[in-house]
Write an enzyme that holds these catalytic residues in place. Structure first.
Site, PDB file in Angstrom:
ATOM      1  CB  SER A 149      -0.946  -0.044   1.199  1.00 51.39           C
ATOM      2  OG  SER A 149      -2.028   0.823   1.010  1.00 51.39           O
ATOM      3  CG  ASP A 315      -5.849  -3.740  -3.831  1.00 55.19           C
ATOM      4  OD1 ASP A 315      -6.654  -2.848  -3.508  1.00 55.19           O
ATOM      5  OD2 ASP A 315      -4.650  -3.723  -3.492  1.00 55.19           O
ATOM      6  CG  HIS A 349      -5.707  -2.257  -0.112  1.00 54.52           C
ATOM      7  ND1 HIS A 349      -4.717  -2.148  -1.058  1.00 54.52           N
ATOM      8  CD2 HIS A 349      -5.258  -1.571   0.974  1.00 54.52           C
ATOM      9  CE1 HIS A 349      -3.724  -1.411  -0.571  1.00 54.52           C
ATOM     10  NE2 HIS A 349      -4.035  -1.063   0.659  1.00 54.52           N
TER      11      HIS A 349
END
Lengths: 371, 371
Positions: A149, A315, A349
């Site tokens: 991320s 995601d 995610h």
């Protein structure tokens, strides 16, 4: 002795940090953790970079805590990022609220927090500050940088801007430039925070918020939690389960998913600072590897590290395509070795934090041999 | 004469409406529009059902307006829902804020609005109220019911609960039961509204909100707008365009997508009522075709209409699978003719309002011949 050899340090840096915006941050602190032992030749360093609400506490347990660091399943003796072999460093990004200098730090020499006087920082600035920290520690080259991320963004930013710094880059669940869908989710949170009267236009008392929460940030975090999951994982996790004690025809009766969002949303306001949230989401929104170059290609061609790109099929925050485009460019140009893995997953995610089983051997291989 | 023959009517119904919750609504109004002409034998009726924030104004222009009804591209002389041939009725659902009885309607005999005294209504209740309206109009069977999103839910609820009422059902961009991902988006809006001090725990003055907006509802609506689009359509629509007059390193500098969300979010609070938003999203959340049956299959096997199910490939609010599962059950059981179309699109949920070109011939065929 603790086999992980968890140590926490703070580095106080008095040299000015020249930011991308042209502004200067000085002095500033960086708090960081290390695990394992630095080799004599300092050639076994693995840098781990954290996400939006993460911190330097990536592994191990603090005394009295029942929850270990956020990537504990990946970092430790014998684990994929093997602390028997590697010396792992994870630092808290500037702008954050866990010890590194951020908007609620005192604007020295006064005791007053910066608040809005804190400069806008970028992912590139976060990386620059870390690079300065590593220099101070006498570490001028590292074995690898690994992050997911916003941690993946940092890893990539290192790769582009300090091409000779890391031998390997493992960037997961991120992108080359934040796309409008993700900016939109951040917008919900920013707007909800800014317009909450208890935010007091940024002049809140942090103790108040820790005690009473901040509705706007809770609402924003709920939106975040949607973006961290996927329709499928929500269905599996919650289905249409309804709170047993609530009536179906009660206006305020709740589905389990609603309780989950409420709990996580409001709880979040007890451990994260709203101004940090504004500044870090801003950094994520304006993150763009190609800034300063004519094209993304030009930026990527600077990379000299071996590059490992890992995306997750469902995601919803950084869709796999955004990773694949980088892999495709580098596979074509052959300027540096690149490997791309799309992990089969419908989790969303958060898979990079949760489904470690699915990629930890990949990380181990990337660090030990190269794939 | 207006070739569309747009007419607006209000039906005042004094008989009690027995709601799914066990509560009673009486009396109540239903406002509706009609287009085209009712045949002598009343055999040319097409019912159009609206979505969450839609209304009875599905087609045509009101005097002085520059925006026509929400499905104007689909409904009119020679259009897919051809008003030269069909008599089209679209009514505003109970609970809404455009003329049919809702939470801000006076709780007769007093002048005071219901507010929280308004009963929780369900999609089944919305449909029941419409059925009673049609009975009053002497219409006991219709050629077709067509709707998208919550309109599609209504169409399906008609199909299951009044199996002999409609010859054809065209349900688009909806589901058999609202899933947690969608409930989660609604939760953002509900929470943001409820916790906004200007909402005054439901005791707001509507004129105040129309004038000054309601931040909580704006924030909630922004979350809605994310769910109505898709990562791809946002990328195409906005990219990473930044407001030309904003600095990149300004904390409050804005991307175009942020301006879009702000504009639509705040504007929304000028034309929609927050209590209606709470009640209708509640109805959507608890919508489940199988309620009252042992299984979804049992519910679907009641259907006697020809069923046309249309989903959109990148609908993030009601993913195509949720439609396909119904088509699969009915294709297997062969109790009624069913056709399923997944429209190629990366627009997202709003495709049913925007990409009419992609399915209008399908609707025409469904209404004229059956596919």
């Amino acid at each position: 002795m603790d086999p992980l050899n968890l140590q926490t340090h703070t580095e106080h840096i008095t040299n000015p940090l020249y930011l991308e915006s042209g502004r200067i941050l000085e002095p500033y602190d960086i708090v960081y953790e290390t695990y394992g032992h630095l080799s004599e030749t300092k050639d076994n360093v693995v840098v781990v970079t954290h996400a939006l609400t993460g911190s330097h506490h990536a592994a191990g347990l603090y005394e009295g805590d029942n929850k270990p660091g956020w990537w504990d399943g990946l970092i430790g003796p014998g684990k994929a990022i093997d602390t028997d072999r590697f010396f792992v460093i994870c630092s808290n990004v500037i702008g954050s609220c866990f010890g590194s200098t951020g908007p609620m730090s005192p604007m020295l020499p006064s005791d007053e927090p910066y608040r809005y006087k804190f400069p806008v920082i970028t992912v590139k600035d976060m990386v620059k500050a870390q690079r300065i920290l590593f220099d101070k520690l006498g570490i001028h080259r590292v074995h690898a940088i690994v992050g997911g991320s916003m941690g993946g963004m940092q890893a990539l930013q290192f790769a582009v801007h300090y091409p000779n710094f890391a031998d390997r880059i493992v960037a997961m669940a991120c992108t080359h430039a934040t796309q409008p869908w993700t900016i939109a989710f951040n917008k919900i949170a920013q707007e909800a925070i800014l317009k909450d009267p208890d935010f007091k236009s940024g002049y809140y008392d942090p103790a108040d918020i820790k005690e009473n929460g901040l509705t706007g940030m809770a609402v924003g975090r709920m939106a975040g939690h949607i973006s961290f999951l996927s329709p499928h994982s929500m269905e599996r996790k919650f289905g249409r389960e309804y709170k047993r004690t609530d009536g179906l025809y009660e206006l305020f009766g709740k589905f389990q998913v609603e309780s989950y969002l409420e709990y996580n949303g409001y709880n979040f306001t007890k451990w994260f600072d709203p101004l940090s949230y504004l500044y870090i989401t801003k950094a994520i929104n304006i993150y763009d590897l190609s800034r300063g170059f004519d094209t993304l290609e030009e930026a990527l061609l600077r990379i000299r590290s071996r590059l490992y790109l890992v995306s997750f099929e469902n995601d919803m925050l950084f869709i796999p395509e955004e990773m694949r485009v980088m892999a495709d460019i580098l596979a074509k140009e052959k300027t540096t070795p690149v490997d791309y893995l799309e992990v089969k997953s419908d989790y969303g995610h958060d898979a990079f934090l949760v489904e470690l089983e699915k990629f930890k051997e990949y990380v181990r291989e990337a660090l030990e041999h190269g794939i």
